[in-house]
Structure formats: structure tokens, C-alpha cells
Design a protein around this motif. Structure first.
Motif, PDB file in Angstrom:
ATOM      1  N   VAL A   1      -0.607  38.119 106.727  1.00  0.00           N
ATOM      2  CA  VAL A   1      -1.506  38.933 107.558  1.00  0.00           C
ATOM      3  C   VAL A   1      -0.699  39.843 108.468  1.00  0.00           C
ATOM      4  CG1 VAL A   1      -3.250  38.847 109.379  1.00  0.00           C
ATOM      5  CG2 VAL A   1      -3.340  37.195 107.498  1.00  0.00           C
ATOM      6  N   LEU A   2       0.360  39.297 109.076  1.00  0.00           N
ATOM      7  CA  LEU A   2       1.204  40.082 109.979  1.00  0.00           C
ATOM      8  C   LEU A   2       1.952  41.173 109.227  1.00  0.00           C
ATOM      9  CD1 LEU A   2       2.639  37.126 112.082  1.00  0.00           C
ATOM     10  CD2 LEU A   2       1.007  38.836 112.858  1.00  0.00           C
ATOM     11  N   ILE A   3       2.400  40.859 108.021  1.00  0.00           N
ATOM     12  CA  ILE A   3       3.136  41.855 107.234  1.00  0.00           C
ATOM     13  C   ILE A   3       2.222  43.019 106.875  1.00  0.00           C
ATOM     14  CG2 ILE A   3       4.265  42.255 105.004  1.00  0.00           C
ATOM     15  CD1 ILE A   3       5.359  39.398 105.195  1.00  0.00           C
ATOM     16  N   LEU A   4       0.987  42.725 106.542  1.00  0.00           N
ATOM     17  CA  LEU A   4       0.055  43.800 106.199  1.00  0.00           C
ATOM     18  C   LEU A   4      -0.366  44.587 107.433  1.00  0.00           C
ATOM     19  CD1 LEU A   4      -0.220  42.515 103.323  1.00  0.00           C
ATOM     20  CD2 LEU A   4      -2.659  43.023 103.491  1.00  0.00           C
ATOM     21  N   GLY A   5      -0.717  43.883 108.496  1.00  0.00           N
ATOM     22  CA  GLY A   5      -1.263  44.561 109.668  1.00  0.00           C
ATOM     23  C   GLY A   5      -0.214  45.122 110.607  1.00  0.00           C
TER      24      GLY A   5
ATOM     25  N   LEU B   1       4.393  40.794  99.848  1.00  0.00           N
ATOM     26  CA  LEU B   1       5.718  41.202  99.365  1.00  0.00           C
ATOM     27  C   LEU B   1       5.670  42.591  98.741  1.00  0.00           C
ATOM     28  CD1 LEU B   1       8.651  40.335  98.914  1.00  0.00           C
ATOM     29  CD2 LEU B   1       7.953  39.357  96.723  1.00  0.00           C
ATOM     30  N   VAL B   2       4.646  42.836  97.949  1.00  0.00           N
ATOM     31  CA  VAL B   2       4.499  44.158  97.323  1.00  0.00           C
ATOM     32  C   VAL B   2       4.269  45.219  98.394  1.00  0.00           C
ATOM     33  CG1 VAL B   2       3.048  45.548  95.797  1.00  0.00           C
ATOM     34  CG2 VAL B   2       3.628  43.193  95.160  1.00  0.00           C
ATOM     35  N   PHE B   3       3.419  44.907  99.383  1.00  0.00           N
ATOM     36  CA  PHE B   3       3.141  45.856 100.455  1.00  0.00           C
ATOM     37  C   PHE B   3       4.389  46.164 101.258  1.00  0.00           C
ATOM     38  CE2 PHE B   3       1.499  47.258 104.536  1.00  0.00           C
ATOM     39  CZ  PHE B   3       0.484  48.114 104.167  1.00  0.00           C
ATOM     40  N   LEU B   4       5.221  45.125 101.466  1.00  0.00           N
ATOM     41  CA  LEU B   4       6.450  45.262 102.251  1.00  0.00           C
ATOM     42  C   LEU B   4       7.404  46.287 101.645  1.00  0.00           C
ATOM     43  CD1 LEU B   4       7.651  43.865 104.787  1.00  0.00           C
ATOM     44  CD2 LEU B   4       8.802  42.284 103.247  1.00  0.00           C
TER      45      LEU B   4
ATOM     46  N   ARG C   1       5.697  49.824 102.792  1.00  0.00           N
ATOM     47  CA  ARG C   1       5.499  50.101 104.230  1.00  0.00           C
ATOM     48  C   ARG C   1       5.947  48.888 105.035  1.00  0.00           C
ATOM     49  NH1 ARG C   1       3.031  53.969 107.230  1.00  0.00           N
ATOM     50  NH2 ARG C   1       2.169  53.293 109.226  1.00  0.00           N
ATOM     51  N   PRO C   2       7.235  48.780 105.329  1.00  0.00           N
ATOM     52  CA  PRO C   2       7.780  47.579 105.996  1.00  0.00           C
ATOM     53  C   PRO C   2       7.170  47.306 107.361  1.00  0.00           C
ATOM     54  CG  PRO C   2       9.531  48.941 105.103  1.00  0.00           C
ATOM     55  CD  PRO C   2       8.283  49.748 104.989  1.00  0.00           C
ATOM     56  N   GLN C   3       6.749  48.336 108.090  1.00  0.00           N
ATOM     57  CA  GLN C   3       6.201  48.123 109.435  1.00  0.00           C
ATOM     58  C   GLN C   3       4.735  47.733 109.428  1.00  0.00           C
ATOM     59  OE1 GLN C   3       6.907  50.999 108.058  1.00  0.00           O
ATOM     60  NE2 GLN C   3       5.723  52.692 108.879  1.00  0.00           N
ATOM     61  N   GLY C   4       4.121  47.624 108.245  1.00  0.00           N
ATOM     62  CA  GLY C   4       2.707  47.258 108.176  1.00  0.00           C
ATOM     63  C   GLY C   4       1.800  48.464 108.389  1.00  0.00           C
TER      64      GLY C   4
END
Length: 289
Positions: free
Chosen positions: A222-226, A270-273, A276-279
Motif C-alpha cells: 500500500v505504501l509503495i503504491l501510494g 514490485l511492478v509499480f516500483l 514510479r519509485p516514489q509512489g
């Protein structure tokens, strides 16, 4: 539609756990690995007090006081002594704190699964062809109210503005007279209360047990996405993770042999990271040399 709504109800609970991480990270720049242990320690204290015969309202207030006292102890024994230290040192300190809290919980309250009855209704009903659970709806309503209260605290109160100032720049906040230690106590106390509410909701569903620390780890995707610094990001990220894992389990689970709900959220993060690493709502860190 039923899958999506149930996913959103679960996602709100994930958001609630993630908010505890976000608050401390915003105020101190520390990723609090001990938040999961706090989600265990707080409801265990509540149940333990109730088992000694203390009525629920009084046990709830006493548990809040315990979490505030814990925040003061953490500020005095850990944060004050590690101020201006490298972020990795502070992170390692929270790992140690996590072990201390888990061990203390087991010593004080035991390791058995404890039933928590806080009076929330637990029955299923059908509406417009969808099967919903009253406990999930009640938990989502409690979580939504708490999220709204936190948003108001940060946006419209002097304490909230001071916390935001500390989050932006510690040195600048100190220079205008904002007491750093007091702000840390406040934010760790709020994180403790969030941990209590989160643990109560999850405990009412599945019992208060040590697996609550693992549920708290579901806040990581959740934190990685948001984004680690965004309260709206924690809310939206929780909804995406909640809906995503439910939909994936129904439609893609059979392809992988089922039970993909446990790891799908981490794979999605992981894919989102990678892109866009900063979410979605996190602050992008730019360093110029």
C-alpha cells in the motif's frame, strides 16, 4: 461488483494500518518497522484488561493511555538519543523495538489466540444480489471516520500544521520554536491509537493473535503504491490493493492454482516500483551535485 465492494472494504482496513507508517515517516523520516508489533501489542493489552474484568469502555481508555506512555518512553529512550543519526540506524532501532514489543506482549499476555468481542454485529445479508458482511461494513465505517479525523487534524489544527512543518524540515521547525520531542510523542501516540483501532478491527474478525504482525506487513505494498509520505496515497493505495487482490484471486487464481491473494499485492507493488519509485502521491527526491 460484489468482489469489488468486498475488496474495497478490505482495502480500507489496509489503509488504516498504512496510515500508522505514514504518520511516523512524515514526522520523523523513520520507517517504523515496529508498527506491526504495535498492531499486536495494543489489542492484546485491551483484551488482557477486559479478561481481568475491566469493562470495554474503561479498558479502551486505559489502553490509549498505555500507548501514549509507550510513545513517551520511545521518545525518551530511543528517538532523543538517536536524533540526527543516519536513517538506517533509526530503522534498525525500530526493528529492535519490534522484537521488544512482541516479546513483551508474549510475556505479559501470553501467546494464545484471544477472542475479542467489541459489540460489532457479525452477520451476512444480501442486497441487489451482493452478499455483504455487517462486521466488514462496520469496520470500514470506523476506519473511514478515523481517516477523516486524521485529515482534519493535519489540515486545520495548529498541532497538525506543526507536524507538517517537522516533516518538511526538522531544523527549520526547531528554529521557529516547534518542540521536536513533543511532536514525536504526539505522532507516535496517534500511531499507537491507529494501531489499537486496526488491531481491534482485525482482532474482531479473526481473533487477537501474533499473525496480526503479518497482516500489518500488507501495508507495505500500500505504501509503495501510494507513497510513504502521503495520507491520501495510503487511502487510495489501500483500495487498489484490496480490490486488486480480490479480483486477481477470482479471475487469475485458477490459472496459478489458486491462493494468489497472499502474494499478488507484493507482485503488483514490485511492478509499480519499477515505473514510479516514489509512489502515486509520494514526494520525488531530487539531489543535485
Amino acid at each position: 461488483m460484489e468482489v469489488v465492494i468486498n475488496g474495497m472494504l478490505t482495502g480500507i482496513l489496509y489503509s488504516l494500518v498504512a496510515l500508522g507508517y505514514v504518520l511516523i515517516f512524515k514526522a520523523s523520516g523513520v520507517f517504523n518497522f515496529a508498527q506491526g508489533a504495535m498492531v499486536l501489542f495494543a489489542p492484546l493489552t485491551l483484551v488482557g484488561l477486559m479478561e481481568t474484568g475491566v469493562p470495554f469502555p474503561i479498558a479502551f481508555i486505559l489502553t490509549i493511555l498505555v500507548m501514549i506512555a509507550l510513545a513517551m518512553l520511545i521518545e525518551w529512550s530511543m528517538l532523543r538519543r538517536l536524533v540526527n543519526q543516519d536513517g538506517m540506524i533509526l530503522f534498525m532501532a525500530t526493528i529492535g523495538l519490534s522484537f521488544v514489543l512482541e516479546g513483551s506482549s508474549q510475556i505479559i499476555w501470553g501467546s494464545d489466540v484471544k477472542k475479542l468481542d467489541i459489540g460489532l454485529p457479525d452477520s451476512s445479508f444480501e442486497i441487489w444480489g451482493m452478499l455483504l458482511n455487517t462486521l466488514d461494513l462496520s469496520a470500514a465505517a470506523v476506519a473511514a471516520l478515523l481517516v477523516g479525523a486524521l485529515a482534519l487534524l493535519f489540515q486545520y489544527t495548529a498541532t497538525g500544521r506543526a507536524l507538517r512543518a517537522v516533516a518538511d524540515d526538522h531544523q527549520a521547525a526547531l528554529s521557529i520554536g516547534i518542540p521536536l520531542g513533543k511532536m514525536w510523542v504526539i505522532v507516535w501516540s496517534v500511531a499507537g491509537i491507529i494501531a489499537l483501532v486496526s488491531g481491534m478491527v482485525w482482532g474482531a474478525k479473526s481473533g487477537v493473535q501474533f499473525s496480526l504482525t503479518l497482516i500489518a506487513l500488507k501495508a507495505l505494498p500500500v505504501l509503495i503504491l501510494g507513497g510513504f509520505t502521503s495520507i491520501p496515497g495510503a487511502i487510495i493505495g489501500g483500495l487498489i490493493i484490496g480490490v486488486g487482490e480480490k479480483v486477481a484471486e477470482i479471475y487469475w487464481g485458477p490459472v496459478f492454482g489458486g491462493a494468489i491473494e497472499g502474494w499478488f499485492a507484493y507482485m503488483l507493488a514490485l511492478v509499480f516500483l519499477m515505473f514510479r519509485p516514489q509512489g502515486m502521491f509520494g514526494d520525488k527526491i531530487i539531489e543535485r551535485v
